[in-house]
Design an enzyme around this catalytic site. Structure first.
Site, PDB file in Angstrom:
ATOM      1  N   ASP A  52      58.545 -34.201 -66.903  1.00  0.00           N
ATOM      2  CA  ASP A  52      57.090 -34.266 -66.737  1.00  0.00           C
ATOM      3  C   ASP A  52      56.345 -33.023 -66.272  1.00  0.00           C
ATOM      4  O   ASP A  52      56.918 -31.993 -65.958  1.00  0.00           O
ATOM      5  CB  ASP A  52      56.738 -35.461 -65.863  1.00  0.00           C
ATOM      6  N   HIS A  96      55.780 -36.769 -70.177  1.00  0.00           N
ATOM      7  CA  HIS A  96      55.348 -38.172 -70.225  1.00  0.00           C
ATOM      8  C   HIS A  96      53.869 -38.333 -70.554  1.00  0.00           C
ATOM      9  O   HIS A  96      53.397 -39.441 -70.772  1.00  0.00           O
ATOM     10  CB  HIS A  96      55.650 -38.852 -68.885  1.00  0.00           C
ATOM     11  N   ARG A 103      46.629 -47.961 -63.416  1.00  0.00           N
ATOM     12  CA  ARG A 103      46.343 -47.176 -62.226  1.00  0.00           C
ATOM     13  C   ARG A 103      44.866 -46.832 -62.330  1.00  0.00           C
ATOM     14  O   ARG A 103      44.353 -46.644 -63.443  1.00  0.00           O
ATOM     15  CB  ARG A 103      47.147 -45.868 -62.242  1.00  0.00           C
ATOM     16  N   ASP A 121      46.087 -41.639 -73.290  1.00  0.00           N
ATOM     17  CA  ASP A 121      47.266 -42.071 -72.536  1.00  0.00           C
ATOM     18  C   ASP A 121      48.520 -41.613 -73.276  1.00  0.00           C
ATOM     19  O   ASP A 121      48.623 -41.819 -74.490  1.00  0.00           O
ATOM     20  CB  ASP A 121      47.250 -43.610 -72.431  1.00  0.00           C
ATOM     21  N   VAL A 130      52.140 -50.585 -69.905  1.00  0.00           N
ATOM     22  CA  VAL A 130      51.577 -51.903 -69.603  1.00  0.00           C
ATOM     23  C   VAL A 130      51.429 -52.713 -70.899  1.00  0.00           C
ATOM     24  O   VAL A 130      51.751 -53.895 -70.951  1.00  0.00           O
ATOM     25  CB  VAL A 130      50.218 -51.746 -68.872  1.00  0.00           C
ATOM     26  N   TYR A 143      64.410  -1.408 -93.946  1.00  0.00           N
ATOM     27  CA  TYR A 143      63.520  -0.610 -93.103  1.00  0.00           C
ATOM     28  C   TYR A 143      62.659  -1.472 -92.154  1.00  0.00           C
ATOM     29  O   TYR A 143      62.966  -1.589 -90.971  1.00  0.00           O
ATOM     30  CB  TYR A 143      62.633   0.301 -93.983  1.00  0.00           C
ATOM     31  N   ASP A 181      66.348  -7.992 -92.187  1.00  0.00           N
ATOM     32  CA  ASP A 181      65.740  -9.096 -91.432  1.00  0.00           C
ATOM     33  C   ASP A 181      65.123 -10.204 -92.276  1.00  0.00           C
ATOM     34  O   ASP A 181      64.851 -11.263 -91.754  1.00  0.00           O
ATOM     35  CB  ASP A 181      64.650  -8.552 -90.509  1.00  0.00           C
TER      36      ASP A 181
END
Ligand code: ADQ
Length: 744
Positions: free
Chosen positions: A142, A166, A283, A382, A387, A509, A689
């Site tokens: 978290d 979370h 909450r 959320d 819930v 290069y 590369d």
């Protein structure tokens, strides 16, 4: 034996200290439950804060508290009141929480809090490092600990680290406002696996890593330093059986066994046949959309007055972070709204809203879940929302309706709920009516599907899946580590180099000998590179070839007076030491005027891109462009080009931030193979590369030593990380004594 370390801001223990007496009980939260099986299995340690500041402890209580913590296979991080104020209430809850939930107006950016956040993350790291050993698996939880993965990885690279967020990860537009955005991203990237609740949060994170740190992402993998980090979504579940079984037991309660709350709920339910109850639990947090919910309930009662006197909103708001000002404001607003609406609609026998502001014991939660016909879970934002899942799990008769906000992560999995936009009161009111009137059959059909899913994907399963994914990242790391050019492998190569009779060295290069610049013309060789190439070129019985996609004019400008062998435009032109340029391939240019206008339309539509016209190819460069737009446009351009070039002996190559169209079979592999035929080489080396170098890696013989620059999928045998490492390696070539000197 390796162990598992779980780290969260709070330990899964409730520790109470009353007059020097210690009372310890396990926490009941979702995380504690989910991790329980992991924590109890094998050797495992949970690290977190005990909830008691250092100032709360004395010489007598501290050792007792520590002993209790140790007894529970936990270790604590000592936090002072100042830490709690600035790290927890300050940075975590006044900066990260609002920002990540899109509440920019509530977000404060205070340096003092940021300093504390770093300090406390370091404190967590110190405790982890005291306990961690190589091979351990570490799971960090978290938003309070975003920097911790990096702090651990730097000191203990041989641990495998997972991180789970979370809460939501915001979109780039929001995250970019954050002053310490790079540090936080780098902190998280210390992990080997980063997990989110939903794919959207994962997508936002990948986008921020690309745009803010300019990292390459490949689907859900990020190459960072010398590691591949996996980003994935793991929607958190609940302990289904716990809620289901509690609800089943609850239904067997006799009248005398019922709680006071249950009796009150029953009074309302049995008052009339038409009585119904709507549940709201959260909450007390501004992200949960509580005022909106109350207002939309008010709107519902006004719009559908036939429901007055019949329907009641049962609202439980659990006190939370009450010393943060916005939470105090929210509390006042909620109290006032409830008061106003109750004042407006109440009758002698009916109050529209029953409001509890407290934390209720588990049994009372079950009373509420099982008694309410509808659950109205309407957060404005959320991460997941457990819930909603718990309400569904308690519906043992498979009745009940879930009205759920689209803004909750849970909405992504709970399609059978009635999904609403919490800001659209009209829609909420209509949906509420639909929920209250939904036929039982339909309720059952919806709830049963959701229950099946919740039963399958429990919180325990969530934790297992995360661990399985974390373990599988070890395989990725191992394969990559085995290919990295470490000291032993390098010495091996140097030995072969030194004892060979005739050496052939191919050097790409851009991106290999020099780093990338926004404008390719700025990537001219520096003094150090000239010296290095001179020394390499002077090695006996060694043919060094710079092989590039560049045009011969640029190389003539840079190296015209040097006796280097060079191949340009991917193999069209060759300049052999002091000789003149000769065409290696017979290529045409007649297609260029036809395709150039197409590239021009892409330049017009994609600011920051430009066309480079070479002798036999056209290149569209997009290094300076926003990476997401660049990905979109390059896919579009490739599609257009591939449909046009069929039957024209042209090919489309994708290099590093460039798409190039060139004639037919020309590629570096073909050119390298030609050069190989020129002598009897017993040491062949190639380094590069990008994709155009892959032709070389593939076409050179099996015995060739091929090296990729950067961490990407490749056919090369080894990799080094960057141009600095390339130069160091080549420097070693020049310093290696040549053992056997054959005649030229
Ligand atoms: P929260 O914001 O706390 O969690 P939520 O997911 O709904 O939100 O979890 C609340 C938990 O508290 C539930 O398990 C619930 O049963 C419990 N609870 C509620 N009221 C209670 C009470 N009175 N007493 C005891 N327990 C109570 C954060 C994120 C969410 C994410 C979770 C998990 O904000 O989005 O779903 O973490 O990752």
């Amino acid at each position: 034996m390796s162990k598992t370390i779980i780290i969260s801001n709070r330990l899964p223990l409730q520790i109470k200290l009353e007059e020097n007496e210690i009372n310890v009980s396990p926490s009941v939260g979702g995380l504690a439950t989910g991790m329980k099986s992991v924590h109890e299995e094998g050797e495992s340690l949970w690290i977190g804060w005990s909830g008691l500041a250092e100032e709360d402890l004395n010489e007598e209580t501290k050792p007792k508290v520590l002993a209790e913590i140790q007894k529970n296979h936990c270790a604590t991080v000592p936090l002072t009141e100042n830490d709690v104020d600035h790290f927890y209430y300050g940075f975590s809850n006044k900066t990260l929480w609002p920002l990540f939930h899109y509440f920019l107006e509530y977000t404060s950016f205070e340096n003092e809090n940021w300093e504390s956040y770093k300090r406390v993350n370091q404190k967590f790291a110190d405790v982890v490092l005291e306990n961690a050993e190589d091979g351990d698996t570490i799971w960090v939880h978290d938003y309070q600990l975003l920097l911790l993965p990096q702090y651990i990885k730097q000191k203990k690279p041989d641990t495998s680290i997972g991180f789970f967020l979370h809460i939501p990860f915001p979109s780039y537009e929001v995250f970019r406002t954050f002053p310490w955005r790079e540090e936080v991203l780098e902190g998280m990237l210390g992990a080997d696996l980063i997990g989110f609740h939903t794919y959207d949060y994962e997508r936002h994170f990948l986008s921020c890593a690309r745009r803010l740190l300019h990292l390459d992402t490949n689907f859900n993998e990020i190459s960072y330093n010398d590691r591949i980090i996996k980003i994935d979504s793991f929607p958190m579940g609940i302990d289904f059986d716990k809620f289901y079984n509690a609800a089943r037991e609850h239904s067997k309660n006799s009248e005398t066994e019922k709680s006071d709350i249950q009796k009150k709920l029953d009074d309302h339910l049995y008052a009339s046949n038409e009585a119904q109850m709507i549940l709201s639990i959260d909450r007390l947090d501004y992200t949960k959309g509580i005022p909106n919910r109350i207002k939309s309930f008010e709107y519902f009662l006004e719009k559908y007055p036939e429901y007055q006197q019949k329907v009641r909103l049962i609202m439980l708001a659990v006190p939370s972070r009450s010393n943060v000002p916005q939470y105090q404001l929210l509390k006042r607003e909620t109290d006032e709204l409830v008061g106003r609406i109750n004042g407006k609609f109440s009758t002698v026998s009916w109050t529209p809203i029953w409001y509890f502001y407290r934390s209720l014991p588990f049994d009372n939660l079950i009373d509420l879940y099982t008694s309410c016909d509808v659950a109205m879970i309407t957060p404005v934002r959320d991460g997941m929302n457990l819930v909603a899942k718990e309400y569904v799990a308690t519906r043992v008769n498979q009745d009940g309706v879930l009205v759920l906000s689209e803004m909750a992560g849970a909405a992504k999995e709970m399609n059978e709920a009635l999904l609403i936009n919490p800001n659209n009161f009209e829609d909420v009111a209509k949906t509420l009516k639909m929920a209250l009137e939904m036929p039982k059959d339909e309720q059952k059909a919806r709830i049963s599907v959701m229950q099946e899913r919740l039963k399958r994907y429990t919180v325990e399963k969530w934790a297992q899946e995360f661990f399985t994914a974390l373990n599988s990242t070890k395989d990725v790391i191992n394969t990559l580590v085995s290919k990295k050019l470490n000291t032993k492998l390098t010495n091996n190569i140097l030995e072969k180099y030194s004892s060979a009779k005739k050496r052939l060295v191919f050097l790409d290069y851009d991106g290999t000998l020099v780093g990338f610049k926004n404008n390719p013309l700025d990537a001219s060789p520096d003094e150090e590179l000239y010296n290095l190439l001179d020394s390499l070129n002077a090695q006996p019985n060694t043919d060094v070839i710079i092989i590039s996609g560049r045009d011969k004019e640029t190389f003539t400008k840079w190296y015209g007076d040097k006796p280097y062998t060079m191949i340009t435009e991917h193999g069209v032109w060759l300049k052999d030491k002091e000789k003149d340029w000769v065409a290696l391939e017979n290529v045409k240019r007649d297609w260029m005027p036809k395709l150039r206008p197409i590239l021009e339309t892409f330049v017009d539509r994609t600011p920051g891109t430009f066309i480079e016209e070479k002798n036999f190819s056209l290149a569209w460069h997009f290094r300076k462009v926003d990476p997401e737009l660049a990905t979109l446009r390059s896919v579009e351009l490739k599609t257009v080009l591939n449909s046009l070039i069929a039957n024209h002996h042209l090919s489309v190559l994708e290099g590093n931030k460039v798409i190039e169209i060139k004639s037919g079979n020309v590629n570096k592999g073909r050119a390298a193979s030609r050069m190989l035929m020129k002598d009897n080489y017993d040491f062949v080396f190639a380094i590069g590369d990008d994709w155009t170098d892959e032709y070389m890696f593939r076409d050179l013989p099996e015995s060739a030593i091929t090296v990729k620059v950067g961490l990407q999928k490749t056919s090369a045998k080894y990799f080094v990380q960057n141009t600095l490492e390339v130069r160091n390696l080549l420097k070693k070539f020049t310093e290696t004594p040549i053992l056997s000197v054959a005649s030229k």
